[in-house]
Write a protein that holds these residues in place. Structure first.
Motif, PDB file in Angstrom:
ATOM      1  N   VAL A  44      18.975  38.420 -11.159  1.00  0.00           N
ATOM      2  CA  VAL A  44      19.204  36.976 -11.133  1.00  0.00           C
ATOM      3  C   VAL A  44      18.607  36.241 -12.336  1.00  0.00           C
ATOM      4  O   VAL A  44      19.044  35.144 -12.656  1.00  0.00           O
ATOM      5  CB  VAL A  44      18.637  36.345  -9.840  1.00  0.00           C
ATOM      6  N   GLU A  45      17.624  36.845 -12.991  1.00  0.00           N
ATOM      7  CA  GLU A  45      17.040  36.142 -14.133  1.00  0.00           C
ATOM      8  C   GLU A  45      17.829  36.436 -15.391  1.00  0.00           C
ATOM      9  O   GLU A  45      18.469  37.466 -15.536  1.00  0.00           O
ATOM     10  CB  GLU A  45      15.569  36.539 -14.322  1.00  0.00           C
ATOM     11  N   LYS A  46      17.785  35.500 -16.324  1.00  0.00           N
ATOM     12  CA  LYS A  46      18.500  35.639 -17.580  1.00  0.00           C
ATOM     13  C   LYS A  46      17.560  35.330 -18.725  1.00  0.00           C
ATOM     14  O   LYS A  46      16.528  34.674 -18.549  1.00  0.00           O
ATOM     15  CB  LYS A  46      19.708  34.699 -17.611  1.00  0.00           C
ATOM     16  N   PRO A  47      17.905  35.811 -19.948  1.00  0.00           N
ATOM     17  CA  PRO A  47      16.995  35.582 -21.073  1.00  0.00           C
ATOM     18  C   PRO A  47      16.709  34.120 -21.331  1.00  0.00           C
ATOM     19  O   PRO A  47      15.612  33.753 -21.733  1.00  0.00           O
ATOM     20  CB  PRO A  47      17.732  36.222 -22.255  1.00  0.00           C
ATOM     21  N   ARG A  48      17.724  33.263 -21.131  1.00  0.00           N
ATOM     22  CA  ARG A  48      17.515  31.840 -21.361  1.00  0.00           C
ATOM     23  C   ARG A  48      17.922  31.074 -20.118  1.00  0.00           C
ATOM     24  O   ARG A  48      18.985  31.316 -19.547  1.00  0.00           O
ATOM     25  CB  ARG A  48      18.341  31.357 -22.546  1.00  0.00           C
ATOM     26  N   SER A  49      17.068  30.170 -19.729  1.00  0.00           N
ATOM     27  CA  SER A  49      17.375  29.391 -18.540  1.00  0.00           C
ATOM     28  C   SER A  49      16.542  28.125 -18.550  1.00  0.00           C
ATOM     29  O   SER A  49      15.437  28.100 -19.073  1.00  0.00           O
ATOM     30  CB  SER A  49      17.079  30.200 -17.272  1.00  0.00           C
ATOM     31  N   ASP A  50      17.082  27.058 -17.976  1.00  0.00           N
ATOM     32  CA  ASP A  50      16.307  25.831 -17.897  1.00  0.00           C
ATOM     33  C   ASP A  50      15.418  25.864 -16.661  1.00  0.00           C
ATOM     34  O   ASP A  50      15.463  26.784 -15.848  1.00  0.00           O
ATOM     35  CB  ASP A  50      17.219  24.599 -17.871  1.00  0.00           C
ATOM     36  N   SER A  51      14.592  24.836 -16.522  1.00  0.00           N
ATOM     37  CA  SER A  51      13.623  24.811 -15.424  1.00  0.00           C
ATOM     38  C   SER A  51      14.307  24.749 -14.068  1.00  0.00           C
ATOM     39  O   SER A  51      13.791  25.286 -13.085  1.00  0.00           O
ATOM     40  CB  SER A  51      12.684  23.622 -15.597  1.00  0.00           C
ATOM     41  N   ILE A  52      15.473  24.113 -14.008  1.00  0.00           N
ATOM     42  CA  ILE A  52      16.158  24.008 -12.722  1.00  0.00           C
ATOM     43  C   ILE A  52      16.550  25.389 -12.217  1.00  0.00           C
ATOM     44  O   ILE A  52      16.348  25.723 -11.052  1.00  0.00           O
ATOM     45  CB  ILE A  52      17.394  23.100 -12.846  1.00  0.00           C
ATOM     46  N   ARG A  53      17.107  26.230 -13.094  1.00  0.00           N
ATOM     47  CA  ARG A  53      17.479  27.580 -12.672  1.00  0.00           C
ATOM     48  C   ARG A  53      16.249  28.386 -12.266  1.00  0.00           C
ATOM     49  O   ARG A  53      16.298  29.169 -11.324  1.00  0.00           O
ATOM     50  CB  ARG A  53      18.230  28.290 -13.798  1.00  0.00           C
ATOM     51  N   ALA A  54      15.133  28.187 -12.985  1.00  0.00           N
ATOM     52  CA  ALA A  54      13.907  28.911 -12.633  1.00  0.00           C
ATOM     53  C   ALA A  54      13.475  28.573 -11.213  1.00  0.00           C
ATOM     54  O   ALA A  54      13.102  29.455 -10.433  1.00  0.00           O
ATOM     55  CB  ALA A  54      12.801  28.571 -13.636  1.00  0.00           C
ATOM     56  N   TRP A  55      13.526  27.281 -10.851  1.00  0.00           N
ATOM     57  CA  TRP A  55      13.149  26.899  -9.495  1.00  0.00           C
ATOM     58  C   TRP A  55      14.122  27.456  -8.473  1.00  0.00           C
ATOM     59  O   TRP A  55      13.733  27.825  -7.361  1.00  0.00           O
ATOM     60  CB  TRP A  55      13.057  25.380  -9.379  1.00  0.00           C
ATOM     61  N   TRP A  56      15.415  27.548  -8.832  1.00  0.00           N
ATOM     62  CA  TRP A  56      16.376  28.144  -7.902  1.00  0.00           C
ATOM     63  C   TRP A  56      16.080  29.624  -7.674  1.00  0.00           C
ATOM     64  O   TRP A  56      16.223  30.137  -6.566  1.00  0.00           O
ATOM     65  CB  TRP A  56      17.803  27.971  -8.433  1.00  0.00           C
ATOM     66  N   ILE A  57      15.666  30.323  -8.718  1.00  0.00           N
ATOM     67  CA  ILE A  57      15.319  31.743  -8.562  1.00  0.00           C
ATOM     68  C   ILE A  57      14.104  31.886  -7.650  1.00  0.00           C
ATOM     69  O   ILE A  57      14.055  32.771  -6.780  1.00  0.00           O
ATOM     70  CB  ILE A  57      15.062  32.377  -9.945  1.00  0.00           C
ATOM     71  N   ILE A  58      13.109  31.018  -7.834  1.00  0.00           N
ATOM     72  CA  ILE A  58      11.938  31.061  -6.955  1.00  0.00           C
ATOM     73  C   ILE A  58      12.347  30.780  -5.513  1.00  0.00           C
ATOM     74  O   ILE A  58      11.869  31.430  -4.571  1.00  0.00           O
ATOM     75  CB  ILE A  58      10.881  30.052  -7.452  1.00  0.00           C
TER      76      ILE A  58
END
Length: 278
Positions: free
Chosen positions: A35-49
Protein backbone atom coordinates in the motif's frame (compact mmCIF):
# COMPACT_ATOMS: atom_id res chain seq x y z
CA UNK A 1 -8.38 -10.78 33.80
CA UNK A 2 -5.76 -8.26 32.69
CA UNK A 3 -3.47 -9.10 35.61
CA UNK A 4 -3.81 -12.84 34.93
CA UNK A 5 -2.88 -12.26 31.30
CA UNK A 6 0.21 -10.29 32.30
CA UNK A 7 1.27 -13.07 34.66
CA UNK A 8 0.84 -15.62 31.88
CA UNK A 9 2.85 -13.41 29.55
CA UNK A 10 5.80 -13.40 31.98
CA UNK A 11 5.65 -17.20 32.31
CA UNK A 12 5.43 -17.76 28.57
CA UNK A 13 8.22 -15.27 27.91
CA UNK A 14 10.51 -17.03 30.37
CA UNK A 15 9.74 -20.68 29.72
CA UNK A 16 8.32 -20.94 26.20
CA UNK A 17 9.15 -19.91 22.60
CA UNK A 18 5.49 -19.03 21.92
CA UNK A 19 6.19 -15.32 21.61
CA UNK A 20 8.41 -15.82 18.57
CA UNK A 21 5.73 -17.96 16.96
CA UNK A 22 2.97 -15.44 17.62
CA UNK A 23 5.03 -12.50 16.37
CA UNK A 24 4.74 -13.39 12.68
CA UNK A 25 4.90 -9.99 11.00
CA UNK A 26 5.45 -11.21 7.45
CA UNK A 27 1.88 -10.91 6.17
CA UNK A 28 1.36 -7.47 7.73
CA UNK A 29 4.69 -6.18 6.36
CA UNK A 30 3.79 -7.43 2.88
CA UNK A 31 0.56 -5.43 3.10
CA UNK A 32 2.60 -2.40 4.17
CA UNK A 33 4.85 -2.78 1.15
CA UNK A 34 1.83 -3.12 -1.12
CA UNK A 35 0.00 0.00 0.00
CA UNK A 36 2.89 2.41 0.45
CA UNK A 37 4.46 4.23 -2.46
CA UNK A 38 7.74 6.10 -2.92
CA UNK A 39 5.96 9.44 -3.04
CA UNK A 40 2.83 10.31 -1.19
CA UNK A 41 1.25 13.29 0.50
CA UNK A 42 0.30 13.42 4.17
CA UNK A 43 -3.32 12.53 3.46
CA UNK A 44 -2.36 9.19 1.90
CA UNK A 45 0.01 8.50 4.80
CA UNK A 46 -2.84 8.93 7.28
CA UNK A 47 -5.04 6.66 5.16
CA UNK A 48 -2.37 3.95 5.28
CA UNK A 49 -2.18 4.28 9.06
CA UNK A 50 -5.97 4.01 9.24
CA UNK A 51 -5.91 0.90 7.06
CA UNK A 52 -3.02 -0.92 8.73
CA UNK A 53 -3.47 0.23 12.35
CA UNK A 54 -7.01 1.46 13.05
CA UNK A 55 -8.81 -1.19 10.99
CA UNK A 56 -7.15 -4.17 12.77
CA UNK A 57 -7.76 -2.42 16.11
CA UNK A 58 -11.44 -1.93 15.28
CA UNK A 59 -11.80 -5.58 14.23
CA UNK A 60 -10.17 -6.68 17.49
CA UNK A 61 -12.51 -4.41 19.46
CA UNK A 62 -15.57 -5.88 17.72
CA UNK A 63 -14.38 -9.46 18.33
CA UNK A 64 -13.73 -8.80 22.01
CA UNK A 65 -17.09 -7.09 22.45
CA UNK A 66 -18.77 -10.17 20.99
CA UNK A 67 -16.98 -12.84 23.02
CA UNK A 68 -16.32 -11.16 26.39
CA UNK A 69 -19.91 -11.69 27.69
CA UNK A 70 -19.65 -15.42 26.92
CA UNK A 71 -18.55 -17.86 29.66
CA UNK A 72 -17.64 -15.06 32.08
CA UNK A 73 -15.00 -13.79 29.68
CA UNK A 74 -13.06 -17.06 29.46
CA UNK A 75 -13.26 -17.05 25.67
CA UNK A 76 -11.63 -13.62 25.63
CA UNK A 77 -8.66 -14.75 27.74
CA UNK A 78 -6.71 -16.47 24.92
CA UNK A 79 -7.41 -13.53 22.61
CA UNK A 80 -6.01 -11.10 25.19
CA UNK A 81 -2.99 -13.35 25.69
CA UNK A 82 -2.23 -13.67 21.97
CA UNK A 83 -2.60 -9.94 21.39
CA UNK A 84 -0.26 -9.03 24.25
CA UNK A 85 2.33 -11.59 23.12
CA UNK A 86 2.15 -10.20 19.60
CA UNK A 87 2.44 -6.64 20.91
CA UNK A 88 5.65 -7.23 22.89
CA UNK A 89 8.92 -6.09 21.35
CA UNK A 90 10.75 -8.10 18.74
CA UNK A 91 13.82 -9.87 20.08
CA UNK A 92 15.14 -9.92 23.61
CA UNK A 93 16.36 -6.88 25.51
CA UNK A 94 19.81 -8.38 25.96
CA UNK A 95 19.85 -10.21 22.62
CA UNK A 96 22.88 -9.36 20.53
CA UNK A 97 24.80 -7.75 23.38
CA UNK A 98 26.93 -10.82 24.12
CA UNK A 99 29.79 -10.11 21.66
CA UNK A 100 29.76 -6.41 22.52
CA UNK A 101 30.00 -7.14 26.23
CA UNK A 102 32.79 -9.67 25.59
CA UNK A 103 34.77 -6.98 23.75
CA UNK A 104 34.22 -4.55 26.61
CA UNK A 105 35.30 -7.19 29.12
CA UNK A 106 38.57 -7.62 27.21
CA UNK A 107 39.04 -3.87 26.91
CA UNK A 108 38.98 -4.28 23.11
CA UNK A 109 37.70 -0.87 21.99
CA UNK A 110 38.12 -1.57 18.27
CA UNK A 111 36.30 -4.88 18.62
CA UNK A 112 33.47 -3.15 20.47
CA UNK A 113 33.15 -0.66 17.60
CA UNK A 114 33.00 -3.44 15.01
CA UNK A 115 30.49 -5.53 16.97
CA UNK A 116 28.25 -2.51 17.68
CA UNK A 117 28.20 -1.62 13.99
CA UNK A 118 27.58 -5.22 12.88
CA UNK A 119 25.13 -6.49 15.49
CA UNK A 120 23.47 -3.36 16.86
CA UNK A 121 23.58 -0.94 13.94
CA UNK A 122 25.31 1.67 16.11
CA UNK A 123 28.23 3.76 14.89
CA UNK A 124 29.64 6.59 16.98
CA UNK A 125 32.80 8.69 16.88
CA UNK A 126 34.00 8.26 20.47
CA UNK A 127 34.01 5.37 22.98
CA UNK A 128 31.88 7.37 25.43
CA UNK A 129 29.28 8.16 22.75
CA UNK A 130 29.18 4.52 21.64
CA UNK A 131 28.73 3.22 25.20
CA UNK A 132 25.99 5.82 25.80
CA UNK A 133 24.16 4.78 22.61
CA UNK A 134 24.31 1.11 23.62
CA UNK A 135 22.85 1.98 27.03
CA UNK A 136 20.10 3.99 25.34
CA UNK A 137 19.27 1.11 23.00
CA UNK A 138 19.21 -1.27 25.96
CA UNK A 139 16.78 0.83 28.03
CA UNK A 140 14.67 1.81 25.01
CA UNK A 141 14.15 -1.81 23.96
CA UNK A 142 12.96 -2.66 27.44
CA UNK A 143 10.57 0.30 27.46
CA UNK A 144 9.25 -0.05 23.91
CA UNK A 145 9.12 -3.84 24.00
CA UNK A 146 7.62 -4.35 27.46
CA UNK A 147 6.80 -1.38 29.69
CA UNK A 148 4.79 0.60 27.13
CA UNK A 149 2.77 -2.49 26.23
CA UNK A 150 2.07 -3.37 29.87
CA UNK A 151 1.09 0.23 30.60
CA UNK A 152 -1.44 0.56 27.78
CA UNK A 153 -2.79 -2.96 28.22
CA UNK A 154 -3.34 -2.50 31.96
CA UNK A 155 -4.89 0.93 31.41
CA UNK A 156 -7.04 0.47 28.30
CA UNK A 157 -6.85 -3.18 27.25
CA UNK A 158 -5.49 -5.12 24.28
CA UNK A 159 -6.69 -2.73 21.57
CA UNK A 160 -4.24 0.00 22.63
CA UNK A 161 -1.45 -2.54 23.01
CA UNK A 162 -2.04 -3.69 19.43
CA UNK A 163 -2.19 -0.10 18.15
CA UNK A 164 1.15 0.65 19.80
CA UNK A 165 2.89 -2.33 18.21
CA UNK A 166 1.48 -1.72 14.73
CA UNK A 167 2.55 1.93 14.85
CA UNK A 168 6.02 0.85 15.99
CA UNK A 169 6.22 -1.63 13.10
CA UNK A 170 5.46 1.14 10.62
CA UNK A 171 8.24 3.26 12.13
CA UNK A 172 10.64 0.34 11.85
CA UNK A 173 9.72 -1.06 8.43
CA UNK A 174 8.18 1.69 6.32
CA UNK A 175 10.16 2.79 3.28
CA UNK A 176 8.01 5.91 2.84
CA UNK A 177 9.47 8.91 4.70
CA UNK A 178 6.14 10.72 5.10
CA UNK A 179 4.44 7.63 6.51
CA UNK A 180 7.34 6.87 8.82
CA UNK A 181 7.37 10.46 10.08
CA UNK A 182 3.66 10.44 10.94
CA UNK A 183 3.86 7.02 12.56
CA UNK A 184 6.81 8.27 14.64
CA UNK A 185 4.69 11.23 15.75
CA UNK A 186 1.93 8.85 16.84
CA UNK A 187 4.41 6.66 18.69
CA UNK A 188 5.85 9.73 20.41
CA UNK A 189 2.35 10.59 21.63
CA UNK A 190 1.76 7.01 22.81
CA UNK A 191 5.14 6.98 24.54
CA UNK A 192 4.66 10.23 26.45
CA UNK A 193 2.65 8.95 29.42
CA UNK A 194 4.27 5.51 29.95
CA UNK A 195 7.76 7.03 29.62
CA UNK A 196 6.98 9.43 32.47
CA UNK A 197 5.50 6.60 34.50
CA UNK A 198 8.66 4.53 34.03
CA UNK A 199 10.91 7.49 34.85
CA UNK A 200 9.05 8.03 38.13
CA UNK A 201 9.29 4.30 38.83
CA UNK A 202 13.07 4.47 38.36
CA UNK A 203 13.12 7.09 41.09
CA UNK A 204 11.09 4.90 43.42
CA UNK A 205 13.31 1.83 43.00
CA UNK A 206 16.59 3.75 42.57
CA UNK A 207 18.09 7.06 43.62
CA UNK A 208 15.11 9.41 43.72
CA UNK A 209 17.16 12.46 44.72
CA UNK A 210 19.55 12.13 41.77
CA UNK A 211 16.66 11.53 39.39
CA UNK A 212 14.78 14.53 40.74
CA UNK A 213 17.79 16.81 40.28
CA UNK A 214 18.48 15.57 36.75
CA UNK A 215 15.00 15.33 35.25
CA UNK A 216 12.47 17.34 37.22
CA UNK A 217 12.52 20.28 34.82
CA UNK A 218 12.28 17.96 31.77
CA UNK A 219 9.65 15.53 32.96
CA UNK A 220 6.74 17.31 31.27
CA UNK A 221 8.70 18.43 28.19
CA UNK A 222 6.79 17.29 25.09
CA UNK A 223 9.80 17.59 22.77
CA UNK A 224 12.17 15.23 24.60
CA UNK A 225 12.08 11.74 23.11
CA UNK A 226 10.94 8.82 25.21
CA UNK A 227 14.22 7.01 24.52
CA UNK A 228 16.27 9.90 25.86
CA UNK A 229 13.98 10.48 28.85
CA UNK A 230 13.93 6.89 30.11
CA UNK A 231 17.66 6.44 29.47
CA UNK A 232 18.62 9.62 31.32
CA UNK A 233 16.24 8.65 34.11
CA UNK A 234 17.77 5.19 34.32
CA UNK A 235 21.32 6.51 34.43
CA UNK A 236 20.44 9.01 37.14
CA UNK A 237 18.47 6.52 39.25
CA UNK A 238 21.24 3.91 38.95
CA UNK A 239 23.90 6.55 39.77
CA UNK A 240 25.97 5.72 36.70
CA UNK A 241 29.12 7.60 35.78
CA UNK A 242 30.37 8.45 32.28
CA UNK A 243 29.76 5.44 29.97
CA UNK A 244 32.93 3.53 29.01
CA UNK A 245 33.88 0.59 26.79
CA UNK A 246 35.40 -1.61 29.48
CA UNK A 247 34.29 -3.83 32.34
CA UNK A 248 32.77 -0.80 34.06
CA UNK A 249 30.52 -0.45 31.00
CA UNK A 250 29.27 -3.99 31.54
CA UNK A 251 28.66 -3.21 35.20
CA UNK A 252 26.59 -0.20 34.11
CA UNK A 253 24.47 -2.38 31.80
CA UNK A 254 23.93 -4.82 34.68
CA UNK A 255 22.88 -1.94 36.95
CA UNK A 256 20.38 -0.73 34.34
CA UNK A 257 19.01 -4.26 33.96
CA UNK A 258 18.50 -4.62 37.70
CA UNK A 259 16.75 -1.24 37.73
CA UNK A 260 14.42 -2.42 34.96
CA UNK A 261 13.69 -5.68 36.78
CA UNK A 262 12.85 -3.87 40.02
CA UNK A 263 10.63 -1.46 38.08
CA UNK A 264 8.77 -4.35 36.45
CA UNK A 265 8.23 -5.99 39.84
CA UNK A 266 6.88 -2.73 41.26
CA UNK A 267 4.46 -2.34 38.34
CA UNK A 268 3.17 -5.88 38.88
CA UNK A 269 2.77 -5.29 42.61
CA UNK A 270 0.79 -2.12 41.96
CA UNK A 271 -1.41 -3.94 39.44
CA UNK A 272 -1.99 -6.77 41.93
CA UNK A 273 -3.03 -4.32 44.66
CA UNK A 274 -5.29 -2.55 42.17
CA UNK A 275 -7.02 -5.85 41.35
CA UNK A 276 -7.45 -6.75 45.01
CA UNK A 277 -8.63 -3.44 46.43
CA UNK A 278 -10.39 -1.65 43.55
Amino acid sequence: MNFLVLLLVVGIEKFSPWRRRVQADGLWIRQLRRVEKPRSDSIRAWWIIALLVLLPAMVLGVVLSAIEPIAYGLLALPVHLLVVLFSLGRGGVQAGLGPFRDACRRGDTEGAYLVARRDLGIDEATPEALAARVQQRFVWQAFEGFFAIVFWYALLGPVLALVYRLVALIVEHSAMPGLRERAALLQHALDWLPARALAVTFGLVGDFVALNQALLNRLLDWDISAARLVTDAGRSAAELSVPTLDEDGNVSLDALWQLLVRSAVLWYVVLALWVVFV
